[in-house]
Design a protein around this motif. Structure first.
Motif, mmCIF file in Angstrom:
data_model
loop_
_atom_site.group_PDB
_atom_site.id
_atom_site.type_symbol
_atom_site.label_atom_id
_atom_site.label_comp_id
_atom_site.label_asym_id
_atom_site.label_seq_id
_atom_site.Cartn_x
_atom_site.Cartn_y
_atom_site.Cartn_z
ATOM 1 N N LEU A 1 -6.943 -3.354 -9.562
ATOM 2 C CA LEU A 1 -7.390 -1.977 -9.398
ATOM 3 C C LEU A 1 -6.509 -0.989 -10.154
ATOM 4 C CD1 LEU A 1 -8.177 -2.067 -5.566
ATOM 5 C CD2 LEU A 1 -9.826 -2.196 -7.458
ATOM 6 N N VAL A 2 -5.507 -1.474 -10.851
ATOM 7 C CA VAL A 2 -4.536 -0.656 -11.591
ATOM 8 C C VAL A 2 -3.923 0.380 -10.652
ATOM 9 C CG1 VAL A 2 -4.090 0.280 -13.881
ATOM 10 C CG2 VAL A 2 -6.298 -0.801 -13.428
ATOM 11 N N GLY A 3 -3.620 -0.077 -9.446
ATOM 12 C CA GLY A 3 -3.010 0.795 -8.450
ATOM 13 C C GLY A 3 -4.034 1.325 -7.460
ATOM 14 N N MET A 4 -3.542 1.726 -6.278
ATOM 15 C CA MET A 4 -4.381 2.297 -5.233
ATOM 16 C C MET A 4 -3.779 3.619 -4.796
ATOM 17 S SD MET A 4 -4.980 -1.176 -2.958
ATOM 18 C CE MET A 4 -6.416 -0.533 -2.078
ATOM 19 N N GLN A 5 -4.603 4.671 -4.771
ATOM 20 C CA GLN A 5 -4.077 5.966 -4.383
ATOM 21 C C GLN A 5 -3.540 5.877 -2.962
ATOM 22 O OE1 GLN A 5 -6.124 9.283 -5.932
ATOM 23 N NE2 GLN A 5 -5.379 10.725 -4.397
ATOM 24 N N ALA A 6 -2.341 6.456 -2.752
ATOM 25 C CA ALA A 6 -1.635 6.194 -1.492
ATOM 26 C C ALA A 6 -0.700 7.314 -1.090
ATOM 27 C CB ALA A 6 -0.842 4.884 -1.627
ATOM 28 N N GLN A 7 -1.153 8.582 -1.242
ATOM 29 C CA GLN A 7 -0.266 9.640 -0.769
ATOM 30 C C GLN A 7 -0.129 9.617 0.750
ATOM 31 O OE1 GLN A 7 -3.323 10.100 -2.210
ATOM 32 N NE2 GLN A 7 -3.877 12.264 -2.103
ATOM 33 N N SER A 8 -1.132 9.101 1.454
ATOM 34 C CA SER A 8 -0.968 8.729 2.857
ATOM 35 C C SER A 8 -0.564 7.258 2.873
ATOM 36 C CB SER A 8 -2.267 8.939 3.627
ATOM 37 O OG SER A 8 -2.621 10.315 3.649
ATOM 38 N N PRO A 9 0.350 6.859 3.752
ATOM 39 C CA PRO A 9 0.938 5.525 3.625
ATOM 40 C C PRO A 9 0.016 4.352 3.943
ATOM 41 C CG PRO A 9 1.811 6.658 5.559
ATOM 42 C CD PRO A 9 1.023 7.666 4.789
ATOM 43 N N TYR A 10 -0.992 4.553 4.817
ATOM 44 C CA TYR A 10 -1.709 3.383 5.329
ATOM 45 C C TYR A 10 -3.118 3.138 4.783
ATOM 46 C CZ TYR A 10 2.213 3.471 8.505
ATOM 47 O OH TYR A 10 3.482 3.482 9.014
ATOM 48 N N PRO A 11 -3.801 4.084 4.138
ATOM 49 C CA PRO A 11 -5.135 3.796 3.616
ATOM 50 C C PRO A 11 -5.254 2.547 2.743
ATOM 51 C CG PRO A 11 -4.804 6.151 3.606
ATOM 52 C CD PRO A 11 -3.500 5.542 4.027
ATOM 53 N N PRO A 12 -4.253 2.184 1.925
ATOM 54 C CA PRO A 12 -4.416 0.960 1.133
ATOM 55 C C PRO A 12 -4.650 -0.299 1.965
ATOM 56 C CG PRO A 12 -2.689 2.295 0.170
ATOM 57 C CD PRO A 12 -3.046 2.934 1.481
ATOM 58 N N TYR A 13 -4.179 -0.318 3.190
ATOM 59 C CA TYR A 13 -4.430 -1.487 4.040
ATOM 60 C C TYR A 13 -5.936 -1.660 4.250
ATOM 61 C CZ TYR A 13 0.563 -1.791 5.223
ATOM 62 O OH TYR A 13 1.935 -1.938 5.158
ATOM 63 N N THR A 14 -6.640 -0.550 4.519
ATOM 64 C CA THR A 14 -8.089 -0.624 4.690
ATOM 65 C C THR A 14 -8.769 -0.948 3.365
ATOM 66 O OG1 THR A 14 -8.040 0.955 6.525
ATOM 67 C CG2 THR A 14 -10.146 0.661 5.392
#
Length: 356
Positions: free
Chosen positions: A34-47
């Motif tokens: 995905l060439v990175g996952m936006q993550a200014q909030s810490p936990y959304p990448p888990y979902t």
């Protein structure tokens, strides 16, 4: 050029995002795909990973952060992204002009002075250990007096690749933001990737796409000069006349292939990484998803398109549809939503789903 319909565009993008069918690849491999996952909030990448991977567990991403295989830092569009250690080192130099344009403004330079001096001070301070933004700003303020500590910290994290270190973003642990210099944290030097390689990776995850789409994803400009010089690209004609770039061997499934219900977290790049977001968000729903305060809430897909937003509170996932849903669609949402609720629920909490 081959005509490519909006429906075909939607299905191609979903296939590359692994939102048509979950995959068995590792979390680290998906983050790189995905060439990175936006993550200014810490936990959304888990979902985001849960929605794309068949056997994803919280501990897999938590382990990547704690063993330094993955990090969070400013990248595309000047926002915090979760990337592999390798991509941190090669992508950050590519995105540096975007980040400096946003944070190292003429006003910032006028008030704070030479950014190179601030960077030098920052490296000396962080050599003693990770620091919170406040600690860093105040320590810089002792060396550069009469300047806002917050401004100094912003210039520092823009001028330098500063990663947010654990336990920040570690599931079940949490913690305040603390910065470390990427090169020191990872033990390797930054070395910029080539722009053609970055564009090919974008197309593999988000294509087919226009040059404007690529620029919207990363924040860089004048990429037409780069794509015009690239060989081996397929050029397609979009339904509304736009030229779409693609990789010759990238998946372009039949437009009629079914798209299952999927849940996307806050700020997922699937809905943010195109200048024309109509491939996944209908025009009449844009204002309901892209809010004026800059927040992009979690959303759910029905037949491949954003059909509403969701939020989790304890063990309950609440869905807010944009319009009427059919009984089969509601059933599928409840089934997938129940699984998501179980994934997100704190230990010992009951889980469930409801439709507002």
């Amino acid at each position: 050029m081959t005509l490519f319909t909006d429906r075909a565009l939607n299905r191609a993008t979903l296939a590359r995002q692994h939102l048509l069918e979950r995959t068995d690849m590792t979390a680290l491999r998906m983050i790189e795909h995905l060439v990175g996952m936006q993550a200014q909030s810490p936990y959304p990448p888990y979902t985001g990973l849960w929605s794309r991977l068949r056997a994803f567990r919280h501990q897999e991403l938590a382990g990547l952060l704690t063993d330094r295989s993955a990090v969070r830092l400013l990248l595309h569009r000047g926002t915090v992204h979760l990337v592999s250690a390798s991509d941190c080192l090669t992508l950050r130099p590519v995105m540096q002009p975007v980040i400096e344009r946003m944070y190292v403004t003429a006003r910032a330079v006028r008030e704070a002075g030479d950014p190179a001096v601030i960077a030098e001070h920052t490296l000396e301070l962080l050599d003693k250990g990770p620091m919170t933004p406040r600690e860093l700003g105040e320590a810089l303020g002792e060396r550069v007096p009469d300047v806002s500590p917050r401004l100094l910290a912003d210039v520092a994290r823009a001028r330098l690749a500063l990663v947010q270190v654990p336990p920040r973003a570690v599931w079940g642990a949490g913690g305040v933001t603390r910065y470390a210099a990427a090169e020191a944290w990872l033990g390797e030097k930054l070395l910029a990737a080539g722009l053609p390689d970055v564009i090919r990776r974008y197309l593999a995850a988000f294509g087919p796409a226009t040059v404007a789409d690529v620029q919207a994803w990363c924040g860089l400009t004048r990429l037409r000069e780069v794509t015009d010089a690239m060989s081996g690209l397929v050029r397609l004609s979009g339904e509304h006349g736009a030229e779409l770039l693609d990789l010759p061997d990238a998946p372009r499934p039949d437009p009629g292939v079914p798209a299952p219900v999927r849940f996307l977290p806050d700020f997922d790049n699937a809905v943010l990484s195109h200048a024309d977001r109509g491939r996944i968000v209908a025009e009449q729903h844009r204002k309901s998803l892209f809010l004026r305060n800059g927040i992009v809430p979690g959303s759910f897909l029905v037949d491949g398109m954003v059909a509403g937003t969701w939020r989790a509170d304890g063990g309950v996932v609440t869905l807010s549809p944009f319009g009427r849903l059919t009984a089969p669609q509601i059933g599928e949402l409840e089934e997938e939503g129940t699984l998501l609720a179980g994934f997100l629920a704190p230990p010992g909490k009951s889980s469930g789903v409801r439709i507002a």
